[in-house]
Design an enzyme around this catalytic site. Structure first.
Site, PDB file in Angstrom:
ATOM      1  N   HIS A   1       0.825  -1.210   0.000  1.00  0.00           N
ATOM      2  CA  HIS A   1       0.000   0.000   0.000  1.00  0.00           C
ATOM      3  C   HIS A   1       0.862   1.265   0.000  1.00  0.00           C
ATOM      4  O   HIS A   1       2.054   1.237   0.340  1.00  0.00           O
ATOM      5  CB  HIS A   1      -0.920   0.016   1.225  1.00  0.00           C
ATOM      6  CG  HIS A   1      -0.180   0.073   2.530  1.00  0.00           C
ATOM      7  ND1 HIS A   1       0.326   1.242   3.058  1.00  0.00           N
ATOM      8  CD2 HIS A   1       0.157  -0.910   3.406  1.00  0.00           C
ATOM      9  CE1 HIS A   1       0.936   0.990   4.199  1.00  0.00           C
ATOM     10  NE2 HIS A   1       0.854  -0.309   4.436  1.00  0.00           N
TER      11      HIS A   1
ATOM     12  N   GLU B   1      -2.095  -6.890   7.443  1.00  0.00           N
ATOM     13  CA  GLU B   1      -0.865  -6.774   8.226  1.00  0.00           C
ATOM     14  C   GLU B   1      -1.073  -7.521   9.544  1.00  0.00           C
ATOM     15  O   GLU B   1      -2.194  -7.915   9.894  1.00  0.00           O
ATOM     16  CB  GLU B   1      -0.557  -5.298   8.473  1.00  0.00           C
ATOM     17  CG  GLU B   1       0.756  -4.998   9.153  1.00  0.00           C
ATOM     18  CD  GLU B   1       1.957  -5.565   8.437  1.00  0.00           C
ATOM     19  OE1 GLU B   1       2.261  -6.761   8.668  1.00  0.00           O
ATOM     20  OE2 GLU B   1       2.593  -4.841   7.665  1.00  0.00           O
TER      21      GLU B   1
END
Length: 201
Positions: free
Chosen positions: A6, A81
């Site tokens: 990202h 994550e």
């Protein structure tokens, strides 16, 4: 599989542990995603998109698709994550000083079973990420775009190279919007491009 980390967030820039927090991209992150989207559109014919369901990856995916074009997108928690539980939002320095086994240093990377309260261990992350990756399937000529996070990318790269979990985390540090290309041929996966930042190639 073309995997992209990202774009940058203010928490990245300010050194805060993000975990699953709903942190948006900052302007730098949005620009990174726009640039990489243009590069992806010129370099690949993407068939479908897989992405973490967290805010920063959703926003990155939307910006990539502005260039790549409308594609089927599947958002899933498997690509998230690491869940940091109580330590989410703390600064890297604070965690390193007070709770080093939950930080982003070799001390933490060697404590792969350590589980923060309300979070998950690195071993947990590996099980969900590698399990989903190994079960992807797809057509022989299909190109998948995967939008995820630094931790999962480190783990995937180490998995493909046959490294242990600690080695995987210590030896890989993909930047925001870095691109990794993995060629999956039957049961064999090879790395074509690793953690490249397209505007620096």
């Amino acid at each position: 599989v073309v995997a992209v980390r990202h774009g940058e967030t203010d928490w990245n820039r300010n050194g805060r542990m993000q975990g699953w927090a709903p942190v948006p991209l900052n302007e730098t992150g949005r620009e990174q995603a726009r640039n990489v989207g243009q590069w992806l559109a010129e370099s690949y014919d993407v068939d479908r998109v897989l992405a973490s369901d967290l805010l920063r990856t959703r926003e990155t995916t939307d910006l990539l698709l502005d260039s790549v074009g409308d594609r089927s997108v599947s958002f899933a928690s498997a690509w998230r994550e690491r869940g940091l539980g109580l330590y989410q939002g703390l600064s890297y320095e604070d965690v390193e000083e007070r709770f080093p086994i939950y930080g982003l240093s070799e001390t933490a990377y060697r404590a792969v079973e350590a589980t923060p309260e309300g979070g998950e261990s690195f071993r947990d992350v590996k099980e969900r990420v590698v399990g989903r990756f190994d079960g992807l399937g797809g057509g022989d000529d299909e190109t998948l775009l995967l939008v995820t996070h630094g931790g999962p990318l480190c783990i995937l790269l180490g998995h493909v190279k046959g490294l242990g979990l600690t080695e995987s985390l210590v030896n890989h540090h993909p930047e925001n919007c870095a691109v990794t290309e993995l060629l999956v041929n039957g049961g064999e996966t090879t790395i074509v491009r690793e953690s490249a930042v397209p505007d620096r190639e």
